[in-house]
Design an enzyme around this catalytic site. Structure first.
Site, PDB file in Angstrom:
ATOM      1  N   TYR A   1      43.130  47.368  29.815  1.00 46.11           N
ATOM      2  CA  TYR A   1      43.854  47.787  31.016  1.00 46.11           C
ATOM      3  C   TYR A   1      45.351  47.505  30.899  1.00 46.11           C
ATOM      4  CZ  TYR A   1      42.668  42.875  32.207  1.00 46.11           C
ATOM      5  OH  TYR A   1      42.481  41.515  32.202  1.00 46.11           O
TER       6      TYR A   1
ATOM      7  N   HIS B   1      37.926  41.186  41.839  1.00 48.25           N
ATOM      8  CA  HIS B   1      39.263  40.623  41.976  1.00 48.25           C
ATOM      9  C   HIS B   1      40.238  41.729  42.374  1.00 48.25           C
ATOM     10  CE1 HIS B   1      37.912  37.631  38.595  1.00 48.25           C
ATOM     11  NE2 HIS B   1      37.258  37.433  39.727  1.00 48.25           N
TER      12      HIS B   1
END
Length: 475
Positions: free
Chosen positions: A136, A73
């Site tokens: 993240y 992605h």
């Protein structure tokens, strides 16, 4: 592979531009371990172009089983990835428009490593240990309107060598059906907004950058920079650069009550609004300044870092806007002088006078160099595309400085008229008996030019010849 303790903080580049791997110091003993997962000051000073990317959201993906595979992605934001527990095999594919589209980088990550993933680079991973937590930071909030770019995990061109074959692991149906590289629509760059698009400089910027889906040209009628709802007028996180080509430049009118208000509104209030938006959203703000921020009393050329000392209202507003823009973390201030472009300007006035048989009186005690809007626009593109250091850049024509009187004589001569028809006079004599207010002008407008590789100019009097040829006047 177990987590490595005692490494020094270091960063290293990869074949994908902007994709940066970090080795993190991890301190451990019998009780466990500790690390500084993201330490802004240390990491951005580590020696490679790791940006201070202003994260706004922290996400964690927990994976129970070995072989959990996710991706590929590409997202419209920057991403800082690390492993909290466990170990992964990571694969990244550049899905941005450009020469490196399709470039691949793979590595294993454990808690002693991290990776910075720039916007538009496809991100994927496969877990190599049970109970792996993948964490993240991102610099934009997730939105259901977000547009991603995807690549199939089994793409033959990328040819990622997955440690565990894809037919032996759990993959979502969506990931199985993503397109091959040949069918991927590359992610375009972040948007660029150009304000003042109908002005002399705005038109030159438009000619330089051209028509692209990600470049937006806005006039005052289309985007009022002094509006109270400017903060919500755009989804500002989608923009990477604002080029402020809008300005109030009527220096004499600025000395009137009405003009003073207009000058401060356009040159200060509007710029302050853009600066606030740029600072809040991590946008690079490109702003055009002026020699009028100086009083012209210096002997020699003005350096970019010289103290500001404006004389009149126009110069005061430009100095104020310079101070405001300098507080934006990502900014370029392009300081110019004697600007000439497509429209009404000194050179075109001299051409008209010469053709109509009028012999002008022109000041001979103000000195500088011409700057052409095409050169300013080319410099704007250079500093935004080549990674110029943030700060102030002097952008004017090169060559020997001269007076307006000298320029007027050049125009007459280059257009086939007698340059002796031009008479040189002092500034005081020229404005004696003026009907309205007259703004004070700096006598010395010479800006120091440094060879930093970003100033796109040439000898200003040679550029004058080329300008007259392009504008249709004989030269």
């Amino acid at each position: 592979m177990s987590t490595e303790f005692g490494k020094r903080l270091s960063v290293r580049e990869t074949p994908i531009p902007g994709l940066i791997v970090l080795d993190l110091p991890v301190h451990g003993d019998a009780r466990g371990w500790f690390k500084e997962n993201w330490q802004r000051e240390k990491m951005t000073a580590a020696g490679v172009d790791l940006p201070d990317f202003n994260p706004v959201q922290n996400n964690i993906s927990f994976n129970d089983a070995i072989g959990t595979t996710r991706g590929i992605h590409a997202e419209p934001w920057d991403k800082y990835v690390s492993v909290a527990t466990g170990r992964i095999f990571g694969a990244w594919v550049d899905l941005r428009e450009g020469d490196t589209f399709g470039a691949v980088f793979t590595t294993e990550l454990d808690p002693s490593m991290a990776i910075f993933v720039p916007r538009g680079v496809g991100n994927s991973y496969q877990t190599l240990a049970p109970d792996t937590a993948y964490t993240y930071l991102v610099n934009d909030h997730w939105s259901p309107k977000t547009t991603y770019t995807f690549l199939n995990l089994a793409d033959e061109t990328a040819a990622i060598d997955w440690p565990i074959p894809l037919d032996e692991v759990e993959i979502s149906e969506k990931d199985k059906n993503h397109p091959r590289l040949g069918d991927v629509v590359p992610m375009p760059p972040q948007k660029i907004l150009v304000t003042g698009a109908n002005g002399q400089l705005g038109r030159a910027v438009r000619e330089e950058f051209g028509e692209r889906p990600w470049i937006e040209y806005a006039t005052r009628a289309e985007l009022d920079l002094t509006s109270s709802d400017l903060d919500t007028a755009r989804r500002w996180r989608d923009y990477g650069t604002i080029i402020n080509a809008a300005a109030f430049t009527k220096v004499d009118f600025a000395e009137t009550p009405e003009g003073r208000a207009e000058a401060w509104a356009a040159n200060v209030t509007a710029v302050a609004a853009l600066a606030r938006i740029a600072a809040s959203n991590g946008i690079t703000l490109v702003h055009v300044s002026s020699d009028y921020v100086f009083d012209g009393s210096k002997i020699g050329a003005y350096a970019a870092g010289d103290p500001l000392s404006p004389l009149g209202v126009y110069g005061q507003t430009k100095a104020a806007s310079d101070a405001i823009v300098s507080a934006v973390p990502r900014h370029h201030i392009l300081r110019t002088s004697w600007v000439i472009g497509d429209g009404a300007n000194f050179v075109q006035t001299m051409v008209s006078l010469a053709e109509r048989g009028i012999d002008p009186r022109v000041v001979d005690d103000q000195f500088g160099r011409l700057t052409f809007t095409r050169d300013i626009a080319a410099t704007v593109r250079a500093v935004t595309e080549r990674g110029a250091p943030y700060g102030v850049h002097n952008v004017t024509g090169d060559g020997e400085p001269c007076s307006w009187y000298d320029i007027a004589r050049d125009v007459f001569q280059l257009t086939g008229h007698d340059p002796d028809r031009v008479t040189g006079v002092s500034t005081e004599a020229y404005f004696a008996g003026a009907a309205g207010p007259v703004a004070p002008r700096p006598r010395n407008s010479v800006l120091e030019l440094s060879d930093d590789g970003f100033v796109v100019t040439g000898d200003h009097r040679q550029r004058l010849r080329a300008y007259l040829q392009v504008s249709g006047s004989p030269a």
